[in-house]
Design a protein around this motif. Structure first.
Motif, PDB file in Angstrom:
ATOM      1  N   PHE A 139       6.905   3.592   3.199  1.00 19.23           N
ATOM      2  CA  PHE A 139       6.912   2.938   4.507  1.00 19.23           C
ATOM      3  C   PHE A 139       5.603   3.203   5.251  1.00 19.23           C
ATOM      4  CE2 PHE A 139       8.031   3.363   9.083  1.00 19.23           C
ATOM      5  CZ  PHE A 139       8.306   2.031   9.350  1.00 19.23           C
ATOM      6  N   ILE A 140       5.151   4.438   5.236  1.00 18.64           N
ATOM      7  CA  ILE A 140       3.888   4.798   5.895  1.00 18.64           C
ATOM      8  C   ILE A 140       2.708   4.161   5.170  1.00 18.64           C
ATOM      9  CG2 ILE A 140       2.347   6.717   6.489  1.00 18.64           C
ATOM     10  CD1 ILE A 140       4.846   8.457   6.799  1.00 18.64           C
ATOM     11  N   LEU A 141       2.766   4.156   3.828  1.00 12.37           N
ATOM     12  CA  LEU A 141       1.702   3.537   3.038  1.00 12.37           C
ATOM     13  C   LEU A 141       1.534   2.071   3.416  1.00 12.37           C
ATOM     14  CD1 LEU A 141      -0.346   3.412   0.695  1.00 12.37           C
ATOM     15  CD2 LEU A 141       1.604   3.020  -0.854  1.00 12.37           C
ATOM     16  N   GLY A 142       2.645   1.344   3.495  1.00 15.92           N
ATOM     17  CA  GLY A 142       2.577  -0.063   3.852  1.00 15.92           C
ATOM     18  C   GLY A 142       2.033  -0.285   5.251  1.00 15.92           C
ATOM     19  N   THR A 143       2.439   0.560   6.169  1.00 15.84           N
ATOM     20  CA  THR A 143       1.969   0.447   7.547  1.00 15.84           C
ATOM     21  C   THR A 143       0.461   0.632   7.637  1.00 15.84           C
ATOM     22  OG1 THR A 143       4.094   1.311   8.359  1.00 15.84           O
ATOM     23  CG2 THR A 143       2.226   1.359   9.877  1.00 15.84           C
ATOM     24  N   LEU A 144      -0.048   1.656   6.970  1.00 18.88           N
ATOM     25  CA  LEU A 144      -1.487   1.930   7.003  1.00 18.88           C
ATOM     26  C   LEU A 144      -2.290   0.862   6.259  1.00 18.88           C
ATOM     27  CD1 LEU A 144      -1.635   5.806   6.603  1.00 18.88           C
ATOM     28  CD2 LEU A 144      -2.264   4.446   8.599  1.00 18.88           C
ATOM     29  N   TYR A 145      -1.727   0.361   5.164  1.00 17.47           N
ATOM     30  CA  TYR A 145      -2.422  -0.705   4.423  1.00 17.47           C
ATOM     31  C   TYR A 145      -2.519  -1.961   5.278  1.00 17.47           C
ATOM     32  CZ  TYR A 145      -3.759  -3.874   0.665  1.00 17.47           C
ATOM     33  OH  TYR A 145      -4.426  -4.795  -0.113  1.00 17.47           O
ATOM     34  N   SER A 146      -1.464  -2.230   6.051  1.00 20.56           N
ATOM     35  CA  SER A 146      -1.486  -3.369   6.961  1.00 20.56           C
ATOM     36  C   SER A 146      -2.593  -3.204   8.000  1.00 20.56           C
ATOM     37  CB  SER A 146      -0.122  -3.498   7.649  1.00 20.56           C
ATOM     38  OG  SER A 146      -0.143  -4.529   8.609  1.00 20.56           O
ATOM     39  N   LEU A 147      -2.731  -1.988   8.515  1.00 19.37           N
ATOM     40  CA  LEU A 147      -3.787  -1.718   9.498  1.00 19.37           C
ATOM     41  C   LEU A 147      -5.167  -1.833   8.871  1.00 19.37           C
ATOM     42  CD1 LEU A 147      -2.234   1.309  11.407  1.00 19.37           C
ATOM     43  CD2 LEU A 147      -2.975  -0.841  12.450  1.00 19.37           C
ATOM     44  N   TYR A 148      -5.309  -1.336   7.626  1.00 17.24           N
ATOM     45  CA  TYR A 148      -6.613  -1.334   6.966  1.00 17.24           C
ATOM     46  C   TYR A 148      -7.034  -2.740   6.546  1.00 17.24           C
ATOM     47  CZ  TYR A 148     -10.049  -0.979   3.238  1.00 17.24           C
ATOM     48  OH  TYR A 148     -11.161  -1.177   2.442  1.00 17.24           O
ATOM     49  N   ARG A 149      -6.173  -3.452   5.830  1.00 19.37           N
ATOM     50  CA  ARG A 149      -6.559  -4.737   5.245  1.00 19.37           C
ATOM     51  C   ARG A 149      -6.401  -5.905   6.217  1.00 19.37           C
ATOM     52  NH1 ARG A 149      -8.045  -6.800   0.471  1.00 19.37           N
ATOM     53  NH2 ARG A 149      -7.347  -8.871  -0.165  1.00 19.37           N
ATOM     54  N   TYR A 150      -5.329  -5.879   7.021  1.00 20.55           N
ATOM     55  CA  TYR A 150      -5.039  -7.029   7.874  1.00 20.55           C
ATOM     56  C   TYR A 150      -5.287  -6.756   9.357  1.00 20.55           C
ATOM     57  CZ  TYR A 150      -2.631  -8.261   3.555  1.00 20.55           C
ATOM     58  OH  TYR A 150      -2.334  -8.520   2.243  1.00 20.55           O
ATOM     59  N   LEU A 177       0.517  11.359  -0.333  1.00 24.24           N
ATOM     60  CA  LEU A 177       0.024  11.764   0.987  1.00 24.24           C
ATOM     61  C   LEU A 177      -1.498  11.801   1.008  1.00 24.24           C
ATOM     62  CD1 LEU A 177       2.576  14.541   2.046  1.00 24.24           C
ATOM     63  CD2 LEU A 177       2.370  12.210   2.938  1.00 24.24           C
ATOM     64  N   THR A 178      -2.100  12.242  -0.104  1.00 27.57           N
ATOM     65  CA  THR A 178      -3.567  12.196  -0.215  1.00 27.57           C
ATOM     66  C   THR A 178      -4.041  10.750  -0.204  1.00 27.57           C
ATOM     67  OG1 THR A 178      -3.503  14.213  -1.546  1.00 27.57           O
ATOM     68  CG2 THR A 178      -5.561  12.966  -1.553  1.00 27.57           C
ATOM     69  N   TYR A 179      -3.337   9.912  -0.937  1.00 29.12           N
ATOM     70  CA  TYR A 179      -3.622   8.472  -1.021  1.00 29.12           C
ATOM     71  C   TYR A 179      -3.557   7.835   0.371  1.00 29.12           C
ATOM     72  CZ  TYR A 179      -2.897   3.737  -3.058  1.00 29.12           C
ATOM     73  OH  TYR A 179      -2.984   2.411  -3.427  1.00 29.12           O
ATOM     74  N   ILE A 180      -2.489   8.125   1.100  1.00 29.07           N
ATOM     75  CA  ILE A 180      -2.312   7.604   2.448  1.00 29.07           C
ATOM     76  C   ILE A 180      -3.409   8.105   3.385  1.00 29.07           C
ATOM     77  CG2 ILE A 180      -0.835   7.823   4.503  1.00 29.07           C
ATOM     78  CD1 ILE A 180       1.573   7.675   2.578  1.00 29.07           C
ATOM     79  N   THR A 181      -3.722   9.387   3.284  1.00 26.26           N
ATOM     80  CA  THR A 181      -4.764   9.977   4.131  1.00 26.26           C
ATOM     81  C   THR A 181      -6.115   9.321   3.878  1.00 26.26           C
ATOM     82  OG1 THR A 181      -3.602  12.104   4.152  1.00 26.26           O
ATOM     83  CG2 THR A 181      -5.932  12.126   4.775  1.00 26.26           C
ATOM     84  N   SER A 182      -6.395   9.022   2.615  1.00 23.30           N
ATOM     85  CA  SER A 182      -7.680   8.397   2.261  1.00 23.30           C
ATOM     86  C   SER A 182      -7.801   7.009   2.887  1.00 23.30           C
ATOM     87  CB  SER A 182      -7.828   8.314   0.740  1.00 23.30           C
ATOM     88  OG  SER A 182      -6.927   7.374   0.174  1.00 23.30           O
TER      89      SER A 182
END
Length: 317
Positions: A22-33, A302-307
């Protein structure tokens, strides 16, 4: 019933497996979109966490009812219902309450977005119930790793992205003149799937490690999981390979510029992950080494998400 009994019944410690995607998707949305909808974020979180708790509770309730107690394998005693003296009526009430909350939040999320969210929610709801309930639950078959990986690792992440970009036509469903049309931006969905690979594989490996540790007990309790069919040795090899696929996936996505170069920081986790793999190989015992699969999942993701978070903040600044 005590709070500790409730938390054990729903196995609150395992919810990291749904919260991290859930957090991964949220951050990816912020990063890419570069978009974020706070109301949808909170609503989905409520639906997600309550439904996850409900499916776990159903699983524990069904296992308690179906358990075949044998000397050395008294699963009923291990179950939270027995251990914390939870009445069966109370267990059923908890399950239905959690399902009602999850459904209400899911409907609210659909009203805030579109029918795609409803469709994914219904599919996930059915899969979650069938995973733990029915004459032959998915968790008692050699499909548990695939279903848990795809539904938790991919669909949760995809939906946690989609609720922020639902109006950008990545996936649309239309019904007009008796014709159902589903339009998909294949490349974007495929990229999201690749982004999810570390999460998919990590969750699948938690299930796989659990089944490797419990294979003898599961057979007695009539649970014929993947390690039973492919053998413990092959299951251990698969356990290792899935982690390596995750690292290769990240490298490829950075090369394709789908992920930021900071994602390569995740590769540094390979050292402790290799150490944990060797420990699990040497002694695949539930009480001693199963936790390593959970630690591996958390460490990598968590490392992936942090990056991704690092580059998102850099881009924002």
């Amino acid at each position: 019933m005590s709070l500790s009994g409730f938390l054990k019944f729903v196995e609150i410690q395992t919810k990291v497996a749904s919260v991290i995607p859930f957090i991964l998707g949220t951050l990816y949305s912020l990063y890419r979109y570069e978009t974020f909808n706070f109301e949808n974020f909170i609503t989905m979180f409520i639906s997600l966490i309550t439904f996850d708790m409900a499916t776990t509770a159903i699983n524990n309730y069904c296992d308690y009812k179906k358990a075949h107690t044998n000397e050395g394998y008294d699963y009923k005693v291990k179950n939270a219902i027995e251990k914390y003296n939870i009445r069966q009526s109370t267990a059923v009430f908890i399950i239905f309450t959690l399902l009602i909350i999850a459904t209400a939040a899911g409907i609210t999320l659909t009203l805030n977005t579109n029918v795609v969210v409803l469709f994914i929610g219904i599919v996930s709801f059915i899969a979650g119930i069938l995973y733990t309930f029915g004459p032959i639950p998915i968790s008692r078959m050699p499909l548990g790793e695939v279903f848990s990986g795809i539904f938790m690792g991919f669909l949760i992440t995809f939906l946690s992205i989609y609720i922020h970009i639902y109006n950008e036509n990545i996936v649309t469903i239309m019904y007009q003149s008796n014709i159902l049309k589903i339009n998909t931006n294949i490349f974007e969905v495929f990229y999201i799937f690749l982004v999810c690979i570390p999460s998919i594989n990590g969750i699948a490996n938690i299930m796989l490690a659990n089944n490797i540790c419990d294979v003898e007990e599961d057979v007695i309790n009539k649970r014929f999981t993947l390690p039973y069919y492919i053998g413990k040795k092959s299951a251990l090899k698969l356990f290792k390979v899935l982690y390596y696929i995750s690292y290769l996936d990240i490298i490829i996505l950075v090369i394709l510029s789908i992920l930021p170069v900071t994602s390569l920081l995740t590769l540094f986790t390979l050292i402790p992950i290799n150490k944990n793999i060797k420990l699990f190989y040497s002694q695949p015992v539930k009480s001693k080494t199963f936790v390593l699969a959970v630690k591996n999942f958390a460490l990598i993701n968590l490392t992936y998400i942090t990056s991704i978070l690092i580059m998102t903040v850099v881009n924002y600044l």
